[in-house]
Design a protein around this motif. Structure first.
Motif, short mmCIF file in Angstrom:
data_model
loop_
_atom_site.label_atom_id
_atom_site.label_comp_id
_atom_site.label_asym_id
_atom_site.label_seq_id
_atom_site.Cartn_x
_atom_site.Cartn_y
_atom_site.Cartn_z
N SER A 67 0.84 -1.21 0.00
CA SER A 67 0.00 0.00 0.00
C SER A 67 0.87 1.25 0.00
O SER A 67 1.99 1.23 0.49
N THR A 68 0.30 2.32 -0.52
CA THR A 68 1.04 3.57 -0.56
C THR A 68 0.26 4.70 0.11
O THR A 68 -0.97 4.72 0.09
N SER A 69 1.02 5.61 0.70
CA SER A 69 0.39 6.82 1.24
C SER A 69 0.61 7.96 0.25
O SER A 69 0.42 9.12 0.59
N GLY A 259 -10.77 -8.30 10.27
CA GLY A 259 -9.95 -7.09 10.20
C GLY A 259 -9.16 -6.92 8.91
O GLY A 259 -9.11 -7.81 8.05
N LEU A 260 -8.55 -5.76 8.82
CA LEU A 260 -7.85 -5.37 7.59
C LEU A 260 -6.63 -6.24 7.30
O LEU A 260 -6.20 -6.36 6.15
N GLY A 261 -6.08 -6.83 8.31
CA GLY A 261 -4.90 -7.67 8.11
C GLY A 261 -5.17 -8.92 7.28
O GLY A 261 -4.25 -9.64 6.92
N LEU A 262 -6.46 -9.16 6.98
CA LEU A 262 -6.84 -10.43 6.36
C LEU A 262 -7.39 -10.31 4.95
O LEU A 262 -7.70 -11.31 4.32
N VAL A 278 -6.10 -4.92 0.89
CA VAL A 278 -7.11 -3.87 1.01
C VAL A 278 -6.63 -2.77 1.96
O VAL A 278 -6.92 -1.59 1.78
N HIS A 279 -5.81 -3.17 2.96
CA HIS A 279 -5.42 -2.20 3.98
C HIS A 279 -4.44 -1.15 3.46
O HIS A 279 -3.84 -1.30 2.40
N GLY A 280 -4.26 -0.10 4.25
CA GLY A 280 -3.33 0.97 3.92
C GLY A 280 -1.93 0.67 4.43
O GLY A 280 -1.57 -0.51 4.63
N THR A 281 -1.18 1.71 4.71
CA THR A 281 0.25 1.53 5.02
C THR A 281 0.52 1.33 6.51
O THR A 281 1.67 1.21 6.90
N ALA A 282 -0.52 1.34 7.32
CA ALA A 282 -0.40 1.13 8.78
C ALA A 282 0.72 1.96 9.40
O ALA A 282 1.61 1.41 10.06
N PRO A 283 0.69 3.28 9.22
CA PRO A 283 1.80 4.11 9.72
C PRO A 283 1.93 4.06 11.25
O PRO A 283 3.03 4.25 11.78
N ASP A 284 0.81 3.77 11.94
CA ASP A 284 0.87 3.74 13.41
C ASP A 284 1.68 2.58 13.97
O ASP A 284 2.05 2.60 15.14
N ILE A 285 1.93 1.54 13.14
CA ILE A 285 2.74 0.41 13.66
C ILE A 285 4.05 0.28 12.87
O ILE A 285 4.68 -0.78 12.87
N LYS A 286 4.45 1.37 12.23
CA LYS A 286 5.68 1.36 11.42
C LYS A 286 6.89 0.99 12.28
O LYS A 286 7.08 1.52 13.38
N VAL A 290 5.26 -6.04 13.63
CA VAL A 290 4.10 -6.84 14.06
C VAL A 290 2.95 -6.84 13.05
O VAL A 290 1.90 -7.43 13.30
N ILE A 291 3.16 -6.19 11.89
CA ILE A 291 2.05 -6.12 10.93
C ILE A 291 1.69 -7.53 10.45
O ILE A 291 2.55 -8.38 10.28
N ASN A 292 0.39 -7.74 10.25
CA ASN A 292 -0.08 -9.04 9.77
C ASN A 292 0.07 -9.09 8.25
O ASN A 292 -0.57 -8.32 7.54
N PRO A 293 0.87 -10.02 7.73
CA PRO A 293 1.08 -10.07 6.28
C PRO A 293 0.04 -10.90 5.53
O PRO A 293 0.16 -11.08 4.32
N VAL A 332 -0.62 -10.01 16.40
CA VAL A 332 -1.29 -9.29 17.50
C VAL A 332 -2.74 -8.93 17.13
O VAL A 332 -3.65 -9.07 17.96
N ASP A 333 -2.97 -8.48 15.89
CA ASP A 333 -4.33 -8.08 15.49
C ASP A 333 -5.29 -9.26 15.55
O ASP A 333 -6.51 -9.06 15.61
N GLN A 334 -4.75 -10.49 15.54
CA GLN A 334 -5.61 -11.68 15.60
C GLN A 334 -5.58 -12.33 16.99
O GLN A 334 -5.95 -13.49 17.16
#
Ligand code: ATP
Length: 351
Positions: A67-69, A259-262, A278-286, A290-293, A332-334
Motif C-alpha cells: 500500500s502507498t500513502s 480485520g484489515l490484516g486479512l 485492502v489495507h493501507g500503510t499502517a503508519p501507526d505500527i511502522k 508486528v504487521i499481519n502479512p 497481534v491483530d488476531q
C-alpha cells in the motif's frame, strides 16, 4: 512453465514488510517467478524511479504492490495507465480468523469494485467555478447557489465502464457457480437518491445480468447493503458496485471476518493485473515488526493463480489456512503474540 516476470513495489510505511513476507513464501514455493524489485516509496527519487517502474510494469506479467500513502507514485499508472478496471476483493472467512461475528463460518463472497471512475477522477474545485453552468437541482427545484464558499466534486459513471464491470462480475459468478457457489450477482448503489448516476450504474448491471440466464440477479440500496454484509453475509456470492462504495464497504467487509490484516485484493484489466492488500500503510505500527502479512499473502495467492501457478497458489493458501487453524502463531491483530517474521516462518513450514 516459462518464467513469469513480476514487478515488486513494496509501498510505504509498514506495507513493505507484508510484501517481503509474501515474497519469502513465493520463493519457498519455488514458483518460476522472476522479481523486478523497487525500493519502498520513501526511497523513490521522484520522477526517476517512477519512470523506471512504469517501464518495468510494461514488460512484466503482473505487479505485487504494497500500500502507498502517496510516495509510491506508480499506483496511478497501474490503475489508469494499465486500465485495471475490476478491483476484486474476496471476503472469505477462514477458521481461526478473529471475527467479531457470532457465526462467521462460511462467509465467502467477492466484492467487485469498479476501479477507474465515479468520484475518483480528481475532479474537484471551487463551487464558484460552476456558476456559468447555472445547474438546476432536481431536489431543490432551483438553481445551485454558487455564491457560498465551498467545493464541488464530480462523479462520473459511464456506460462503457459500468458494462465492463458488470460483465466481469457476471463472468466471475459463472466461474464460481462451476465450483459450487450459488451463481448470483448482487448490485448495490444509491440508486434511489442518485437516480441518474447510480441509477444508470444499476440499470446497466441489471441489463448485463439479463444476458446471463444461468446467473441470479438481485439489487439493494447501498445503505441496506451495508447492513446485509454484517447480518446476512452468508447469502452473498458476487457483489458489484461503483468505486467509492467498494472502497468503503470492502473495509467494512474485512472487519466482519476479522480485520484489515486479512483482506486481499486484485485489480484486473484486459491485459494486466496487479495485486495488493485492502489495507493501507499502517503508519501507526511502522517499524514495530508486528504487521499481519496475511492480506498481502492472500493477494499473492491470487497473483499466482492469475499467472497460472495454480498448484503453488493452492499450497500457499492451504499453508495460511493451517497456521490459522492451528492458532499458535497468530499476529497481534488476531489475538496472538507472533511477529511478522514468525508468522511468515510458520506459513513456510506448512507449505
Ligand atoms: P488508507 O487510507 O491507505 O487505507 P489508513 O491509515 O486509513 O490507510 P490502514 O493503514 O489500513 O488505514 O490502517 C488502519 C488501521 O488498521 C491501523 O491502526 C493499522 O495499524 C491497522 N492495520 C492495517 N493493516 C494492518 C495489518 N496488515 N496488520 C495489522 N494491523 C493493520
Amino acid at each position: 512453465m516459462a518464467n513469469r516476470r513480476v514487478v515488486v513495489l513494496p509501498g510505504d510505511d509498514e506495507a513493505p514488510q507484508t510484501v517481503y513476507a509474501a515474497l519469502e513464501v513465493i520463493r519457498a514455493l519455488g514458483a518460476a517467478v522472476e522479481f523486478v524489485e523497487f525500493p519502498p516509496g520513501e526511497q523513490w527519487i521522484r520522477g526517476e524511479t517512477d519512470k523506471a517502474a512504469r517501464a518495468a510494469i510494461d514488460t512484466s506479467d503482473s505487479t505485487l504492490f504494497g500500500s502507498t500513502s502517496g510516495k509510491t507514485t506508480s499506483i496511478n499508472y497501474l490503475r489508469w495507465g494499465k486500465q485495471t478496471f475490476a478491483n476484486v476483493r474476496p471476503c472469505r472467512y477462514m477458521p481461526g480468523f478473529k471475527s467479531p461475528l457470532a457465526r462467521p463460518d462460511g462467509i465467502d463472497y467477492v466484492i467487485v469494485r469498479e476501479n477507474l471512475e465515479d468520484l475518483y477522477l480528481g475532479l474537484e474545485g471551487p463551487l464558484e467555478a460552476l456558476a456559468p453552468l447555472h445547474l438546476q437541482s432536481r431536489i431543490l427545484r432551483a438553481e445551485l447557489d454558487t455564491s457560498e464558499r465551498g467545493i464541488f466534486a464530480i462523479k462520473v459513471i459511464t456506460e462503457k465502464k459500468s458494462r465492463q464491470i458488470a460483465r466481469f462480475a457476471c463472468e466471475l459468478a459463472r466461474k464460481r457457480k462451476a465450483q459450487g457457489y450459488p451463481g448470483k450477482v448482487t448490485c448495490t448503489s444509491k440508486y434511489n437518491m442518485l437516480r441518474q448516476s447510480d441509477g444508470f450504474f444499476r440499470q446497466i448491471v441489471e441489463e448485463t445480468a439479463a444476458g446471463y440466464p444461468d446467473i441470479t440477479y438481485e439489487q439493494f440500496i447501498v445503505d441496506d447493503f451495508a447492513r446485509r454484509i454484517v447480518q446476512s453475509a452468508h447469502s452473498l456470492d458476487v457483489v458489484v458496485m461503483p468505486n467509492l462504495y467498494g472502497d468503503i464497504l470492502s473495509d467494512a467487509a474485512a472487519g466482519t471476518i476479522g480485520g484489515l490484516g486479512l483482506a486481499p485484493s486484485g485489480c484486473y484489466g484486459d491485459g494486466y493485473a496487479y495485486f495488493e492488500s485492502v489495507h493501507g500503510t499502517a503508519p501507526d505500527i511502522k517499524g514495530m515488526g508486528v504487521i499481519n502479512p496475511t492480506a498481502t499473502m492472500l493477494s499473492a495467492v491470487m497473483m499466482l493463480e492469475y499467472l497460472g501457478f495454480v498448484e503453488e497458489s493452492r499450497r500457499f493458501e492451504q499453508a495460511i489456512r493451517k497456521v490459522y487453524g492451528d492458532g499458535r502463531t497468530l499476529t497481534v491483530d488476531q489475538g496472538g503474540t507472533a511477529r511478522t517474521a514468525e508468522f511468515t516462518r510458520a506459513v513456510i513450514a506448512n507449505l
